[in-house]
Design an enzyme around this catalytic site. Structure first.
Site, PDB file in Angstrom:
ATOM      1  N   GLY A   1      36.453  53.764  76.625  1.00  0.00           N
ATOM      2  CA  GLY A   1      36.041  54.711  76.961  1.00  0.00           C
ATOM      3  C   GLY A   1      35.789  55.478  75.573  1.00  0.00           C
TER       4      GLY A   1
ATOM      5  N   GLU B   1      45.205  49.716  76.823  1.00  0.00           N
ATOM      6  CA  GLU B   1      45.447  49.945  77.839  1.00  0.00           C
ATOM      7  C   GLU B   1      46.605  49.462  78.678  1.00  0.00           C
ATOM      8  OE1 GLU B   1      42.259  50.124  80.672  1.00  0.00           O
ATOM      9  OE2 GLU B   1      41.333  51.232  78.824  1.00  0.00           O
TER      10      GLU B   1
ATOM     11  N   LYS C   1      38.897  47.334  85.508  1.00  0.00           N
ATOM     12  CA  LYS C   1      39.809  49.040  85.495  1.00  0.00           C
ATOM     13  C   LYS C   1      40.182  48.988  86.569  1.00  0.00           C
ATOM     14  CE  LYS C   1      38.418  50.014  81.027  1.00  0.00           C
ATOM     15  NZ  LYS C   1      38.507  50.302  79.637  1.00  0.00           N
TER      16      LYS C   1
ATOM     17  N   SER D   1      33.489  50.421  74.291  1.00  0.00           N
ATOM     18  CA  SER D   1      31.665  51.189  74.692  1.00  0.00           C
ATOM     19  C   SER D   1      30.902  50.417  74.792  1.00  0.00           C
ATOM     20  CB  SER D   1      31.588  52.308  73.768  1.00  0.00           C
ATOM     21  OG  SER D   1      32.429  53.420  74.312  1.00  0.00           O
TER      22      SER D   1
ATOM     23  N   ASN E   1      35.138  44.623  83.396  1.00  0.00           N
ATOM     24  CA  ASN E   1      37.031  45.255  83.738  1.00  0.00           C
ATOM     25  C   ASN E   1      36.606  46.089  83.818  1.00  0.00           C
ATOM     26  OD1 ASN E   1      39.408  46.173  83.250  1.00  0.00           O
ATOM     27  ND2 ASN E   1      39.414  45.534  81.143  1.00  0.00           N
TER      28      ASN E   1
ATOM     29  N   HIS F   1      45.697  43.761  77.247  1.00  0.00           N
ATOM     30  CA  HIS F   1      44.820  45.201  77.170  1.00  0.00           C
ATOM     31  C   HIS F   1      45.403  46.800  76.871  1.00  0.00           C
ATOM     32  CE1 HIS F   1      42.317  48.657  78.071  1.00  0.00           C
ATOM     33  NE2 HIS F   1      40.920  47.123  78.424  1.00  0.00           N
TER      34      HIS F   1
ATOM     35  N   GLU G   1      39.035  44.686  71.079  1.00  0.00           N
ATOM     36  CA  GLU G   1      38.614  45.627  71.743  1.00  0.00           C
ATOM     37  C   GLU G   1      39.281  46.370  70.803  1.00  0.00           C
ATOM     38  OE1 GLU G   1      37.346  45.473  75.845  1.00  0.00           O
ATOM     39  OE2 GLU G   1      39.629  45.877  75.579  1.00  0.00           O
TER      40      GLU G   1
HETATM   41  P1  13P Z   1      34.680  50.809  77.312  1.00  0.00           P
HETATM   42  O1  13P Z   1      33.072  49.337  78.067  1.00  0.00           O
HETATM   43  O2  13P Z   1      34.636  51.275  78.862  1.00  0.00           O
HETATM   44  O3  13P Z   1      34.769  51.470  76.481  1.00  0.00           O
HETATM   45  O4  13P Z   1      35.851  49.520  78.174  1.00  0.00           O
HETATM   46  C1  13P Z   1      35.932  48.794  77.299  1.00  0.00           C
HETATM   47  C2  13P Z   1      38.105  48.642  77.772  1.00  0.00           C
HETATM   48  O5  13P Z   1      38.228  48.747  77.630  1.00  0.00           O
HETATM   49  C3  13P Z   1      36.993  46.795  78.137  1.00  0.00           C
HETATM   50  O6  13P Z   1      38.313  46.082  78.604  1.00  0.00           O
END
Ligand code: 13P
Length: 257
Positions: free
Chosen positions: A175, A99, A8, A214, A6, A97, A169
């Site tokens: 992150g 976010e 982002k 992560s 992903n 997601h 997640e």
């Molecule tokens: P990170 O691997 O940067 O923590 O992000 C995970 C994520 O949100 C994948 O959708």
């Protein structure tokens, strides 16, 4: 096993195409056998999709989007439809997601509508679920994830294992560099597997349940070794082709010969 990246809101178009080319080269160099038992996918920003689908046309790396609108078409300024995604070469789409839930107010009902819409266009939804650190500390992680599954999947049909992918997640791991331990991941993945089995019966046994938060090349093996962790949804580490492919190698190593 599925390792999906992903991206982002990262990379401009030339940078995204370069990353896709590096991935294609890495997969080709590794040879057909290296990732034979692992599905690979990348979910770049919308404007990169068709260019990246072209770059990846001859390698076994699928292309997914990071979101989709629930309506077919119409006066939804700034939104992207499922038909646009399939015509750009997408086969997968991330829905729900954290976010998007947190920053854009997406509800479980929105997520459900997006799943239905994605499925009606033959897109495989990657449904994201996961709890906040406060919810985990209060002992509510399992209840939160169950509620998210219920809200997103109530009334949805899953006839084969390819109709749905779930990504666990934990928000506190996204992150932050702090991952769930393999045991924490397995516990939640097993719960998700049970929930899917209760809901959909046999096909749920083979639905991919990805871990995200992560996941890096140094911690992927321990997570992917868990019986119900059948892949990863990788954020930051998917922005470097070598790191992403190293995680895919760890996934390949878990598949029995
Ligand atoms: P990170 O691997 O940067 O923590 O992000 C995970 C994520 O949100 C994948 O959708």
């Amino acid at each position: 096993m599925l390792i999906a990246g992903n991206w982002k809101m990262n990379t401009d178009l030339p940078g995204g195409l370069a990353l896709a080319r590096a991935l294609a080269a890495g997969v080709q160099e590794a040879g057909e056998e290296a990732f034979a038992d692992v599905d690979l996918a990348v979910c770049p920003p919308y404007v990169h999709l068709s260019g990246i689908a072209d770059v990846l046309a001859d390698v076994p790396v699928a292309v997914g989007a990071q979101n989709v609108h629930a309506e077919e078409e119409g006066a939804y300024t700034g939104e992207i439809s499922a038909a646009m995604l399939t015509s750009a070469g997408c086969t997968h789409v991330i829905v729900g997601h954290s976010e998007r839930r947190e920053a854009f107010g997406e509800t479980d009902a929105d997520v459900r509508a997006k799943i239905v819409q994605a499925r009606s266009h033959g897109l495989v939804p990657i449904l994201c679920v996961g709890e906040t650190i406060e919810q985990r500390r209060a002992g509510n992680a399992a209840a939160v994830v169950r509620r998210q599954l219920d809200g997103a999947l109530d009334g949805v049909d899953v006839d084969t294992a390819d109709d749905l992918i779930v990504a666990y997640e934990p928000i506190w791991a996204i992150g932050t560099g702090e991952t769930a331990t393999p045991e924490q991941a397995q516990e939640m993945h097993a719960l998700i597997r049970r929930d899917l089995t209760d809901r959909f019966g046999d096909p749920a046994a083979d639905v991919e349940i990805l871990y995200g938060g992560s996941m890096k090349r140094h911690n992927a093996a321990g997570l992917l070794r868990q019986p119900d962790v059948t892949g990863g949804l990788v954020g930051g580490a998917s922005l470097t082709a070598d790191h992403f492919l190293d995680i895919a190698r760890h996934a390949a190593a878990q598949v029995p010969a």
